[in-house]
Design an enzyme around this catalytic site. Structure first.
Site, PDB file in Angstrom:
ATOM      1  N   GLN A 105      41.318   8.918  21.287  1.00  0.00           N
ATOM      2  CA  GLN A 105      40.636  10.176  20.979  1.00  0.00           C
ATOM      3  C   GLN A 105      39.532  10.534  21.972  1.00  0.00           C
ATOM      4  OE1 GLN A 105      40.302   8.972  16.581  1.00  0.00           O
ATOM      5  NE2 GLN A 105      40.530  11.174  16.447  1.00  0.00           N
ATOM      6  N   ARG A 162      31.154   1.663  16.606  1.00  0.00           N
ATOM      7  CA  ARG A 162      32.529   1.242  16.327  1.00  0.00           C
ATOM      8  C   ARG A 162      33.457   2.017  17.250  1.00  0.00           C
ATOM      9  NH1 ARG A 162      36.538   3.429  12.189  1.00  0.00           N
ATOM     10  NH2 ARG A 162      38.226   1.910  12.355  1.00  0.00           N
ATOM     11  N   HIS A 190      43.867   1.326  16.744  1.00  0.00           N
ATOM     12  CA  HIS A 190      43.620   2.649  16.154  1.00  0.00           C
ATOM     13  C   HIS A 190      44.772   3.562  16.597  1.00  0.00           C
ATOM     14  CE1 HIS A 190      40.202   5.224  14.339  1.00  0.00           C
ATOM     15  NE2 HIS A 190      41.229   6.033  14.458  1.00  0.00           N
ATOM     16  N   ASN A 243      43.010   0.062  12.020  1.00  0.00           N
ATOM     17  CA  ASN A 243      42.425   1.238  11.412  1.00  0.00           C
ATOM     18  C   ASN A 243      43.473   1.946  10.559  1.00  0.00           C
ATOM     19  OD1 ASN A 243      40.289   3.410  11.204  1.00  0.00           O
ATOM     20  ND2 ASN A 243      42.036   4.598  11.964  1.00  0.00           N
ATOM     21  N   GLU A 244      43.205   2.037   9.268  1.00  0.00           N
ATOM     22  CA  GLU A 244      44.001   2.876   8.372  1.00  0.00           C
ATOM     23  C   GLU A 244      45.510   2.665   8.477  1.00  0.00           C
ATOM     24  OE1 GLU A 244      42.813   6.960   8.857  1.00  0.00           O
ATOM     25  OE2 GLU A 244      40.762   6.559   8.238  1.00  0.00           O
ATOM     26  N   ASN A 271      37.319   3.809   5.031  1.00  0.00           N
ATOM     27  CA  ASN A 271      37.188   5.142   5.628  1.00  0.00           C
ATOM     28  C   ASN A 271      37.451   6.142   4.515  1.00  0.00           C
ATOM     29  OD1 ASN A 271      37.074   3.653   7.966  1.00  0.00           O
ATOM     30  ND2 ASN A 271      38.903   4.542   8.900  1.00  0.00           N
ATOM     31  N   TYR A 277      36.798  10.333   3.246  1.00  0.00           N
ATOM     32  CA  TYR A 277      36.374  11.663   3.679  1.00  0.00           C
ATOM     33  C   TYR A 277      36.302  12.681   2.570  1.00  0.00           C
ATOM     34  CZ  TYR A 277      36.943  10.346   8.580  1.00  0.00           C
ATOM     35  OH  TYR A 277      36.808   9.754   9.803  1.00  0.00           O
ATOM     36  N   GLU A 279      34.120   4.835   8.321  1.00  0.00           N
ATOM     37  CA  GLU A 279      34.204   6.244   8.725  1.00  0.00           C
ATOM     38  C   GLU A 279      33.871   7.147   7.546  1.00  0.00           C
ATOM     39  OE1 GLU A 279      37.928   7.619  10.440  1.00  0.00           O
ATOM     40  OE2 GLU A 279      38.101   5.803  11.654  1.00  0.00           O
ATOM     41  N   TRP A 302      31.696   9.348  11.343  1.00  0.00           N
ATOM     42  CA  TRP A 302      32.780   9.843  12.192  1.00  0.00           C
ATOM     43  C   TRP A 302      32.492  11.306  12.492  1.00  0.00           C
ATOM     44  CZ3 TRP A 302      36.681   7.396  14.677  1.00  0.00           C
ATOM     45  CH2 TRP A 302      37.549   8.243  15.399  1.00  0.00           C
ATOM     46  N   GLU A 347      41.531  15.333  17.986  1.00  0.00           N
ATOM     47  CA  GLU A 347      41.747  15.120  16.553  1.00  0.00           C
ATOM     48  C   GLU A 347      43.252  15.051  16.249  1.00  0.00           C
ATOM     49  OE1 GLU A 347      40.103  13.996  14.091  1.00  0.00           O
ATOM     50  OE2 GLU A 347      41.589  14.485  12.591  1.00  0.00           O
ATOM     51  N   TRP A 348      43.932  14.115  16.896  1.00  0.00           N
ATOM     52  CA  TRP A 348      45.337  13.822  16.634  1.00  0.00           C
ATOM     53  C   TRP A 348      46.183  15.094  16.587  1.00  0.00           C
ATOM     54  CZ3 TRP A 348      45.490   9.045  18.014  1.00  0.00           C
ATOM     55  CH2 TRP A 348      44.457   8.173  17.692  1.00  0.00           C
ATOM     56  N   PHE A 363      34.706  16.918  14.827  1.00  0.00           N
ATOM     57  CA  PHE A 363      34.029  16.005  13.898  1.00  0.00           C
ATOM     58  C   PHE A 363      32.719  15.456  14.473  1.00  0.00           C
ATOM     59  CE2 PHE A 363      36.657  14.843  10.189  1.00  0.00           C
ATOM     60  CZ  PHE A 363      37.871  15.450  10.484  1.00  0.00           C
TER      61      PHE A 363
HETATM   62  C1  GBH Z   1      40.554   9.245  10.129  1.00  0.00           C
HETATM   63  O1  GBH Z   1      41.671   9.380   9.301  1.00  0.00           O
HETATM   64  C2  GBH Z   1      40.931   8.612  11.435  1.00  0.00           C
HETATM   65  O2  GBH Z   1      40.680   7.223  11.405  1.00  0.00           O
HETATM   66  C3  GBH Z   1      40.257   9.212  12.643  1.00  0.00           C
HETATM   67  O3  GBH Z   1      40.870   8.776  13.821  1.00  0.00           O
HETATM   68  C4  GBH Z   1      40.273  10.712  12.524  1.00  0.00           C
HETATM   69  O4  GBH Z   1      39.799  11.357  13.670  1.00  0.00           O
HETATM   70  C5  GBH Z   1      39.443  11.071  11.334  1.00  0.00           C
HETATM   71  O5  GBH Z   1      39.903  10.449  10.187  1.00  0.00           O
HETATM   72  C6  GBH Z   1      39.401  12.558  11.049  1.00  0.00           C
HETATM   73  O6  GBH Z   1      40.656  13.036  10.686  1.00  0.00           O
HETATM   74  O7  GBH Z   1      42.613  16.474   0.949  1.00  0.00           O
HETATM   75  O8  GBH Z   1      41.435  14.783  -0.316  1.00  0.00           O
HETATM   76  O9  GBH Z   1      43.674  14.430   0.245  1.00  0.00           O
HETATM   77  C7  GBH Z   1      41.494  10.153   8.139  1.00  0.00           C
HETATM   78  C8  GBH Z   1      42.625   9.988   7.125  1.00  0.00           C
HETATM   79  C9  GBH Z   1      43.887  10.970   5.347  1.00  0.00           C
HETATM   80  C10 GBH Z   1      41.560  11.418   5.452  1.00  0.00           C
HETATM   81  C11 GBH Z   1      44.097  12.208   4.508  1.00  0.00           C
HETATM   82  C12 GBH Z   1      41.730  12.658   4.596  1.00  0.00           C
HETATM   83  C13 GBH Z   1      43.172  13.858   3.069  1.00  0.00           C
HETATM   84  C14 GBH Z   1      42.004  14.318   2.196  1.00  0.00           C
HETATM   85  N1  GBH Z   1      42.745  11.127   6.228  1.00  0.00           N
HETATM   86  N2  GBH Z   1      42.903  12.584   3.761  1.00  0.00           N
HETATM   87  S1  GBH Z   1      42.439  15.060   0.660  1.00  0.00           S
END
Ligand code: GBH
Length: 500
Positions: free
Chosen positions: A26, A81, A127, A172-173, A303, A305, A372, A440, A447-448, A456
């Site tokens: 990334q 990290r 990752h 990672n994840e 991690n 979010y 994260e 993060w 962002e993939w 972010f």
């Molecule tokens: C991370 O993955 C990654 O490790 C990182 O590389 C990436 O840049 C970062 O997040 C930001 O995307 O609508 O409640 O279902 C995040 C994995 C999986 C987190 C799906 C949010 C959906 C939220 N994500 N999930 S919800």
């Protein structure tokens, strides 16, 4: 107007680790400088990320790391990290060949510069950027090959960098690698549900690879005196009602996401509900594999979010496949919730709930590290995003001042961090053993599948000039890191829904 009354200062434990996080593909760029291709090079150059974006240049951190570490210092981060690019050390994925001198030099200089700046490195081994050469040999679907290859790669990293790295994160994840890589196809290698089994097979081998690396560290590098853990992603699922079937749905949702990877490590095997739904499509561990996995993580990297509600569908889903197997009505969202630019609901109390859940259910030795947490939200691109058909509004920062090009005000991110750090604090008060928190991300980055449109970072990156500018969220976090705590959010800064 009067400044809002604050409800007090939320102090974190003295030894609490505050840091920022990134990953190799990334931010590094320099894709062709001594590095072999990874599945993310293949996937993005084939046009699978938005606007044809790739990580070829990204933040050019490979060349700018010294400047970036100076920035980290000014942000008062205590820990950083980042991840090592497997194909930068082993361009062909082949551990029988000597690792690339250039690759070794890069990470070695990065580590030295971090330590010199007094910043503790937390290093992720994987990752998502699998060497393409290993993918060609079957990748995560090929058990013997991948477990050995990951172990050999991990050994090289421990050997060369373990004198300076005391905190290792194997994967990672793995949920994302398995589901997004081998079920939805949103991520590399981009397999879409060709079978209803591939994501479970990939997940199984990810777990075994983690266990292999952890065992190698503990058996061969114990004298380095570090720790080895894993980072799992999950967002809290709250039952939509008190009805037994909805409570059950929320439990299943947690077990099919976090439990899938946490239970073999902390409870000895896959969650029962997964076995019941999947039968033989979910691979089984041998007795010795179970033993190797059990307690194979010195800390629980989490991690997280977002969060959402879960409820039982009116009638069982038909067919088989990851989502059908869960059998939970997904994305049933309370429309009052704000959304980030990723469309993920902003639900700070979810972070408190999931931390308490992890503590209670897994009682992880070494505690929990939030490896994260953060959000994509940029006032200066939100005008365009607001026009998406069906965008769910209101957004919490509607009406706030829009950023100009020389002024990176991101009040919505400040608000996000304040609320989520309060949630972490609330979990600690309720006896969750949370030992650290990494924001993060340090930089806006690739962002993939979303390319560069979703930012972010707490530091703005101009991808034309590579200029970095600290956003107001960066200044905010610097104060938190320095004070080891923060003022509790004022009432009007809280989000709808439950409070603390
Ligand atoms: C991370 O993955 C990654 O490790 C990182 O590389 C990436 O840049 C970062 O997040 C930001 O995307 O609508 O409640 O279902 C995040 C994995 C999986 C987190 C799906 C949010 C959906 C939220 N994500 N999930 S919800």
């Amino acid at each position: 107007a009067e400044p809002a009354a604050r409800t007090g200062f939320l102090a974190f434990p003295e030894s609490f680790v505050f840091g920022v996080a990134t990953s190799a593909y990334q931010i590094e760029g320099a894709a062709a400088e001594g590095r072999g291709p990874s599945i993310w090079d293949t996937f993005s150059t084939a046009g699978h990320a938005k606007d044809g974006a790739t990580g070829e240049v990204a933040c050019d951190h490979y060349h700018l790391f010294k400047e970036d570490i100076r920035l980290m210092s000014s942000l008062k981060v205590k820990a950083y990290r980042f991840s090592i690019s497997w194909s930068r050390l082993l361009p062909n994925g082949d551990a029988a060949e000597p690792p690339s001198e250039e690759g070794l030099r890069f990470y070695s200089e990065l580590l030295d510069a971090l330590l010199q700046a007094g910043i503790e490195p937390w290093v992720t081994l994987y990752h998502w950027d699998l060497p393409e050469a290993l993918h060609a040999k079957g990748g995560w679907l090929s058990k013997e090959m991948i477990v050995k290859a990951f172990g050999d790669y991990a050994r090289i990293c421990f050997h060369h960098f373990g004198d300076r790295v005391k905190y290792w994160i194997t994967l990672n994840e793995p949920w994302c690698s398995a589901v997004l890589g081998y079920n939805t196809g949103d991520h590399a290698p981009g397999y879409t549900e060709e079978t209803d089994t591939a994501c479970y097979v990939a997940g199984h081998h990810l777990l075994l690879a983690h266990a292999e690396a952890a065992q190698i560290y503990r058996e061969e590098f114990a004298q380095q005196g570090g720790e080895v853990g894993i980072s799992l992603n999950a967002d809290w699922r709250q039952a939509d009602s008190e009805r037994e079937e909805d409570l059950e749905a929320a439990r299943r949702a947690m077990e099919f996401s976090l439990g899938w990877f946490a239970e073999p490590i902390y409870l000895g095997d896959y969650p029962k509900c997964m076995r019941e739904s999947c039968g033989d499509r979910l691979p089984s561990f041998s007795a010795s594999e179970k033993k190797k996995l059990f307690q194979s993580s010195d800390f629980f990297g989490l991690n997280s979010y977002s969060g959402n509600m879960a409820k039982a569908p009116p009638r069982p889903f038909e067919g088989t496949g990851y989502w059908e197997d869960i059998g939970v009505e997904w994305w049933h969202t309370d429309h009052q919730w704000a959304r980030t630019d990723m469309d993920w609901p902003v639900v700070p109390w979810s972070l408190r709930e999931i931390l308490l859940y992890v503590q209670d259910r897994y009682k992880p030795m070494g505690g929990i590290i939030v490896t994260e947490n953060g959000c994509a939200c940029e006032p200066d691109i939100s005008a365009e995003l607001d026009e998406r058909p069906g965008a769910l509004l209101p957004r919490p920062w509607d009406g706030v001042r829009r950023a100009t090009s020389s002024d990176f005000e991101d009040p919505e991110r400040v608000r996000f961090f304040r609320a989520h750090l309060s949630a972490v604090h609330a979990a600690i008060e309720r006896k969750a053993q949370v030992k650290g928190y990494f924001a993060w991300s340090f930089l806006d980055n690739f962002e993939w599948a979303e390319g560069y449109g979703k930012r972010f970072g707490i530091v703005r990156v101009d991808f034309q000039t590579q200029e970095r500018t600290i956003k107001s969220s960066g200044h905010f976090l610097a104060r938190v890191f320095e004070a080891n705590g923060l003022e509790a959010p004022a009432k009007e800064e809280q989000y709808p829904g439950r409070t603390f």
